[in-house]
Design an enzyme around this catalytic site. Structure first.
Site, short mmCIF file in Angstrom:
data_model
loop_
_atom_site.label_atom_id
_atom_site.label_comp_id
_atom_site.label_asym_id
_atom_site.label_seq_id
_atom_site.Cartn_x
_atom_site.Cartn_y
_atom_site.Cartn_z
N HIS A 37 -5.88 3.28 4.12
CA HIS A 37 -6.91 2.56 4.88
C HIS A 37 -8.22 2.51 4.11
O HIS A 37 -8.88 1.47 4.04
CB HIS A 37 -7.20 3.29 6.21
CG HIS A 37 -6.05 3.39 7.15
ND1 HIS A 37 -5.46 4.60 7.48
CD2 HIS A 37 -5.37 2.45 7.85
CE1 HIS A 37 -4.49 4.40 8.34
NE2 HIS A 37 -4.41 3.10 8.59
N VAL A 176 -1.00 2.41 -1.27
CA VAL A 176 -1.49 3.69 -1.79
C VAL A 176 -0.46 4.75 -1.44
O VAL A 176 0.03 4.82 -0.31
CB VAL A 176 -2.87 4.04 -1.20
CG1 VAL A 176 -3.33 5.41 -1.67
CG2 VAL A 176 -3.89 2.97 -1.58
N SER A 186 0.02 6.87 8.67
CA SER A 186 -0.42 7.78 9.74
C SER A 186 0.78 8.51 10.32
O SER A 186 0.66 9.63 10.82
CB SER A 186 -1.13 7.00 10.83
OG SER A 186 -2.16 6.20 10.27
P1 AMP Z 1 -2.40 0.75 10.54
O1 AMP Z 1 -3.52 1.69 10.90
O2 AMP Z 1 -1.11 1.45 10.24
O3 AMP Z 1 -2.26 -0.39 11.51
O4 AMP Z 1 -2.83 0.09 9.16
C1 AMP Z 1 -4.03 -0.62 9.03
C2 AMP Z 1 -4.04 -1.34 7.71
O5 AMP Z 1 -3.91 -0.40 6.64
C3 AMP Z 1 -2.86 -2.32 7.55
O6 AMP Z 1 -3.31 -3.50 6.91
C4 AMP Z 1 -1.90 -1.54 6.68
O7 AMP Z 1 -1.03 -2.36 5.92
C5 AMP Z 1 -2.85 -0.78 5.79
N1 AMP Z 1 -2.18 0.38 5.21
C6 AMP Z 1 -1.47 1.34 5.87
N2 AMP Z 1 -0.94 2.22 5.00
C7 AMP Z 1 -1.33 1.82 3.76
C8 AMP Z 1 -1.10 2.32 2.44
N3 AMP Z 1 -0.36 3.40 2.22
N4 AMP Z 1 -1.64 1.65 1.41
C9 AMP Z 1 -2.39 0.53 1.61
N5 AMP Z 1 -2.65 0.01 2.84
C10 AMP Z 1 -2.13 0.65 3.90
#
Ligand code: AMP
Length: 285
Positions: A37, A176, A186
Site C-alpha cells: 500500500h 511488493v 493484509s
Molecule cells: P487492499 O487494501 O487489499 O484493497 O489493497 C489496496 C490497494 O493496494 C490495491 O490497489 C492493491 O492492489 C494494492 N496492493 C495490495 N497488496 C499489494 C502489494 N503487495 N504490492 C502492491 N500493491 C498492493
C-alpha cells in the site's frame, strides 16, 4: 494530515484544493497497511500536490461466507504510517456513510467480473466497482493508483473508467513482496507458521513458470500444468485456479506469442486463507 469520516466534509475540502489548481491523487485501500500500500501512496504523493487515501473495508465486496468480520483492522497504526508518508487527506467512512439504509445502485463490468476471481467470488467485483466509482465521485482525483497484486481488479477498473468515460487516469504499480518472495497482503496475518512456509508455493510456482517461459516454452497449458503440479505437492495448498491470460484483453491464452504480454494468475487456498498472486510473462525479461 487531515482525517475525514464524512463525505460532505472531505468534498468541501477537496473543492477548495481544486480551486487552488492542485493536482489530486487517490489510493483506495481496505487498511491494515503494508509496504505494498505504502508504495502506492509514495508514488501518488510524488506525482501530485494532494494525496488522498481511503480506508474502507467494503462489506459489499465480501461474499456471505467470506472474511468481512475478521478482516484485520488497525486504524491507529494506519494513520501513523500515512502520516509518515506525508499523505494529505485520509477518508475513513462508515458503511452507513457510504450506503445509508436503502442502497440500490450497482455498477458491474459484466464479462470480466465473471471470470477467474469472479468464478470463485461471484459478487466480489460488482462490490469493488460500485465502491470505487462512489469513491471516485467523492474524491474526483486526477489519477488513482492501484496494485498489480490485484491485476484483474485493476483491469476491471480501467474498463469501467473507459466504458463510463470517467475522467480519471488509472496507474498500476508492481507487486511488493516480502524478502522471501511472498506477495504482501493484509490477509497474510491469517497464516500460521506452517501455512506461512507453504504460502511460498505461489511465488515459487511463478518462478517455475518464468523459468519455463524463459527457456522457450510457449504452450500455456504445459506451463499451467507444471505450476499446478508443483503447488499440489504442498499438503495445505488447494488451487482455485492457475491461468494465463492476454494482458491487454484478459482472454485465456493457449499459445504465447512473441511480442505480446501475458499474466500468469494464481489463486490458492493455504488452509483457510485464500491468496492470489501473478506475474507478467513477456520476452523482455
Ligand atoms: P487492499 O487494501 O487489499 O484493497 O489493497 C489496496 C490497494 O493496494 C490495491 O490497489 C492493491 O492492489 C494494492 N496492493 C495490495 N497488496 C499489494 C502489494 N503487495 N504490492 C502492491 N500493491 C498492493
Amino acid at each position: 494530515m487531515k482525517v475525514f469520516n464524512s463525505i460532505s466534509e472531505i468534498r468541501e475540502n477537496l473543492n477548495q484544493l481544486r480551486k487552488e489548481d492542485k493536482t489530486i491523487s487517490f489510493v483506495p485501500t481496505m487498511g491494515y497497511l503494508h509496504e505494498g500500500h505504502l508504495s502506492l501512496v509514495r508514488y501518488a504523493k510524488k506525482n501530485s500536490d494532494v494525496c488522498v487515501v481511503s480506508i474502507f473495508v467494503n462489506p459489499m465486496q465480501f461474499g456471505p461466507n467470506e472474511d468481512f468480520n475478521k478482516y484485520p483492522r488497525d486504524e491507529k497504526r494506519d494513520l501513523q504510517l500515512l502520516q509518515q508518508e506525508n499523505c494529505d487527506l485520509v477518508f475513513i467512512p462508515s458503511a452507513n456513510e457510504m450506503y445509508g439504509s436503502d442502497y440500490q445502485t450497482f455498477v458491474k463490468v459484466k464479462k470480466y467480473s465473471e471470470i477467474l476471481e469472479g468464478e470463485f467470488r461471484p459478487t466480489h467485483f460488482e462490490g469493488v466497482t460500485t465502491v470505487v466509482l462512489k469513491l471516485f465521485n467523492i474524491v474526483q482525483p486526477h489519477f488513482a493508483v492501484f496494485g498489480q497484486k490485484d491485476a484483474q481488479q485493476a483491469f476491471i477498473i480501467q474498463k469501467m473508467v473507459d466504458d463510463l468515460n470517467i475522467p480519471i487516469r488509472i496507474d498500476v504499480l508492481p507487486i511488493v513482496r516480502e524478502a522471501d518472495g511472498l506477495a504482501m497482503s493484509s490477509r497474510n496475518v491469517y497464516l500460521n507458521e506452517e501455512e506461512r512456509k507453504q504460502a511460498l508455493c505461489l511465488f515459487k510456482g511463478i518462478q517455475l513458470a518464468e523459468k519455463l517461459f524463459n527457456e522457450g516454452e510457449r504452450d500455456a497449458h504445459k506451463i499451467i500444468s507444471e505450476v499446478k503440479q508443483f503447488i499440489s505437492q504442498h499438503d495445505l495448498a488447494k488451487i482455485d485456479y492457475v491461468e494465463i491470460v492476454d494482458k491487454s484483453s484478459f482472454e485465456k491464452a493457449t499459445f504465447l506469442f512473441e511480442g505480446k504480454e501475458y499474466y500468469l494468475l494464481l489463486a490458492v487456498r493455504i488452509g483457510n486463507t485464500r491468496l492470489i498472486d501473478n506475474t507478467i510473462l513477456n520476452l523482455k525479461k
